[in-house]
Design an enzyme around this catalytic site. Sequence first.
Site, PDB file in Angstrom:
ATOM      1  N   THR A  25       0.874  -1.174   0.000  1.00 13.68           N
ATOM      2  CA  THR A  25       0.000   0.000   0.000  1.00 13.68           C
ATOM      3  C   THR A  25       0.912   1.225   0.000  1.00 13.68           C
ATOM      4  O   THR A  25       2.067   1.132   0.440  1.00 13.68           O
ATOM      5  CB  THR A  25      -0.888   0.043   1.249  1.00 13.68           C
ATOM      6  N   GLU A  75      -5.846  -3.866  -0.902  1.00 10.90           N
ATOM      7  CA  GLU A  75      -6.171  -5.021  -0.051  1.00 10.90           C
ATOM      8  C   GLU A  75      -7.277  -5.884  -0.643  1.00 10.90           C
ATOM      9  O   GLU A  75      -7.613  -6.930  -0.115  1.00 10.90           O
ATOM     10  CB  GLU A  75      -6.622  -4.525   1.345  1.00 10.90           C
ATOM     11  N   LYS A  82     -15.636  17.342   9.704  1.00  8.71           N
ATOM     12  CA  LYS A  82     -16.635  17.317  10.768  1.00  8.71           C
ATOM     13  C   LYS A  82     -16.936  18.741  11.208  1.00  8.71           C
ATOM     14  O   LYS A  82     -16.139  19.376  11.865  1.00  8.71           O
ATOM     15  CB  LYS A  82     -16.137  16.458  11.929  1.00  8.71           C
ATOM     16  N   TRP A 119     -21.302  15.818   9.264  1.00  4.45           N
ATOM     17  CA  TRP A 119     -20.202  15.447   8.381  1.00  4.45           C
ATOM     18  C   TRP A 119     -20.393  16.051   6.996  1.00  4.45           C
ATOM     19  O   TRP A 119     -21.496  16.027   6.452  1.00  4.45           O
ATOM     20  CB  TRP A 119     -20.119  13.921   8.245  1.00  4.45           C
TER      21      TRP A 119
HETATM   22  P1  ADP Z   1      -3.519   3.874  -1.880  1.00  2.34           P
HETATM   23  O1  ADP Z   1      -3.415   4.334  -3.300  1.00  2.34           O
HETATM   24  O2  ADP Z   1      -4.023   4.925  -0.954  1.00  2.34           O
HETATM   25  O3  ADP Z   1      -2.413   3.057  -1.400  1.00  2.34           O
HETATM   26  P2  ADP Z   1      -5.407   2.079  -2.866  1.00  2.34           P
HETATM   27  O4  ADP Z   1      -4.851   2.247  -4.223  1.00  2.34           O
HETATM   28  O5  ADP Z   1      -5.599   0.735  -2.342  1.00  2.34           O
HETATM   29  O6  ADP Z   1      -4.604   2.801  -1.819  1.00  2.34           O
HETATM   30  O7  ADP Z   1      -6.710   2.935  -2.775  1.00  2.34           O
HETATM   31  C1  ADP Z   1      -7.840   2.546  -2.076  1.00  2.34           C
HETATM   32  C2  ADP Z   1      -8.671   3.725  -1.705  1.00  2.34           C
HETATM   33  O8  ADP Z   1      -8.897   4.589  -2.816  1.00  2.34           O
HETATM   34  C3  ADP Z   1     -10.060   3.346  -1.255  1.00  2.34           C
HETATM   35  O9  ADP Z   1     -10.065   2.919   0.078  1.00  2.34           O
HETATM   36  C4  ADP Z   1     -10.823   4.627  -1.472  1.00  2.34           C
HETATM   37  O10 ADP Z   1     -10.639   5.537  -0.412  1.00  2.34           O
HETATM   38  C5  ADP Z   1     -10.173   5.209  -2.687  1.00  2.34           C
HETATM   39  N1  ADP Z   1     -10.979   4.911  -3.875  1.00  2.34           N
HETATM   40  C6  ADP Z   1     -10.803   3.935  -4.773  1.00  2.34           C
HETATM   41  N2  ADP Z   1     -11.731   3.995  -5.741  1.00  2.34           N
HETATM   42  C7  ADP Z   1     -12.533   5.031  -5.448  1.00  2.34           C
HETATM   43  C8  ADP Z   1     -13.690   5.620  -6.051  1.00  2.34           C
HETATM   44  N3  ADP Z   1     -14.205   5.167  -7.180  1.00  2.34           N
HETATM   45  N4  ADP Z   1     -14.261   6.666  -5.434  1.00  2.34           N
HETATM   46  C9  ADP Z   1     -13.761   7.162  -4.288  1.00  2.34           C
HETATM   47  N5  ADP Z   1     -12.683   6.678  -3.681  1.00  2.34           N
HETATM   48  C10 ADP Z   1     -12.069   5.616  -4.241  1.00  2.34           C
END
Ligand code: ADP
Length: 540
Positions: free
Chosen positions: A186, A331, A439, A444
């Site tokens: 991640t 994940e 918040k 929210w």
């Molecule tokens: P990171 O890039 O932060 O390491 P990921 O690539 O796994 O993590 O991204 C996952 C997160 O991206 C999700 O938990 C969510 O917050 C955000 N995300 C993914 N797709 C969408 C979407 N279509 N709309 C809003 N948020 C999204």
Amino acid sequence: MLGLMQDQPLLISNLIDFAERHHADVEIVSRRVEGDIHRYTYKDAAGRARQVANALDAMGLQFSDRVATLAWNGYRHFELYYGVSGSGRVLHTINPRLHPDLIAWIANHAEDQVLCFDMSFLPLVQAVHSKCSTIRHYVALCDADKMPPDTGIPGLISYEAWIGRQANTYQWPVFDENSASSMCYTSGTTGNPKAALYSHRSTTLHAYAAALPDVMSLSARDAVLPVVPMFHVNAWGIPYSAPLTGTKLVFPGPAMDGKSIYELLEAEKVTYAAGVPTVWQMLLGHMKPAGLKFSTLKRTVIGGSACPPAMIAAFNDDYGVEVLHAWGMTEMSPLGTLCTLKNKHQDLPEADQMKIRLKQGRSIFGVDMKIVDPDGNDLPWDGKTFGDLHVKGPWVVRAYFKGEGGDPLINGWFPTGDVATIDPDGYMQITDRSKDVIKSGGEWISSIDVENIAVAHPAVAMAACIGVAHPKWDERPIIAVVKKPGAELSREELLKFYEGKTAKWQIPDDVVFVDAIPIGATGKMLKTRLREQLKDYKLP
Ligand code: ADP
């Protein structure tokens, strides 16, 4: 009583075998780091993946040993996907946009033995190799005659020389389908990154699911261009679903700018593409002023961060391209939900359909989800109540590599860190990431909603909403805005634009014009950095 059907493990090597046998002549086209276009077929790729497997055997790599890549989307990376995992080793795709120190940390944590890298990343590898204590072999993804002299990287060999001496025959081993196949860290916006460790079973099931009609709907009549990188969450599984369906693959290599992507979409008659919103912003930014149109593109999956309504509308109204909004995470391999309409929505007026398309979508079979309150109680699926989104399923993590961070599950469910609503039809909508939600006075405010309105303004190129401490309301939203080149826009004008589009108390208190919004390693807005940049900011 057990069923009497054949028990065959689900292995990644089956996918490439299948494509070779049934879609031998289907093309894989790549823009190379060298700048030229490379084309060959699934049959060619399968043979070279077997050469990779032989080359790893020759290096003495053991079952489950890690082979890392720092590479763009391209045919050699694709061969590694199969040669490494197919032979029982673990493919560790590293995101080259991470900080070099973090890359070294990740390589050491994963205990990578081999690192294969595109020549664009030679300076990066030169900078970090002395810190990578477990890597024994370095392979440059280039022709033998393209190897620069004296790189300073011990034992560096060119990929073509490395696999060139190997036979293209190889018997893929058969083993437990739960064996590890690949891993992805991640991006670690807080603390050290943690790795999701995928298995052959999870990857194959995810590949089946991704190909379904209401998911990516890939077929032997399609040509797919994944702009989503193979170095982050396996390009949303497309390198696995495409061989499973016989879909032509088109890889953009390092050229991710609007012009290069557009040219490739047109030249290779791409019907389907996938990427994060920031990439499509660049593509539309290139097409609009030049009056360009798509001749073959029909659908595009947009996910990774919320897709602004203005983008869905632009693709649909100006270009006749259907946008499928998707949500997932590292994940989750990564697909969780995808937004397609149901039969009963077909005759709804356009505006009502749009309201649905904006949601992140319905669960894919294999991903179960729920929203819960802070005490873990289930919340209703009424489309209004929001809560923490939890998921479970066969391609969702149960633990991180080496048990980092302890047990991530709550009663068997993985808490996503997202806040969402789910409507009675099962459409999930992300309100916010739990750490981004604002918040204000006990209520929210969704930063996504505030941003979506701003980017609908014709003068706005990009917008990020963050909360700022407020003596009375705890927090109030402000919006940081990047204007389109040459566009005029005042603070007052943008605030006026919000009127009637949202509740008064959800309108941001201020507009801050910035030159750029920081973008993270996976192409998403980095609000943590933006908050740092605006730390001296005072509300008016
Ligand atoms: P990171 O890039 O932060 O390491 P990921 O690539 O796994 O993590 O991204 C996952 C997160 O991206 C999700 O938990 C969510 O917050 C955000 N995300 C993914 N797709 C969408 C979407 N279509 N709309 C809003 N948020 C999204």
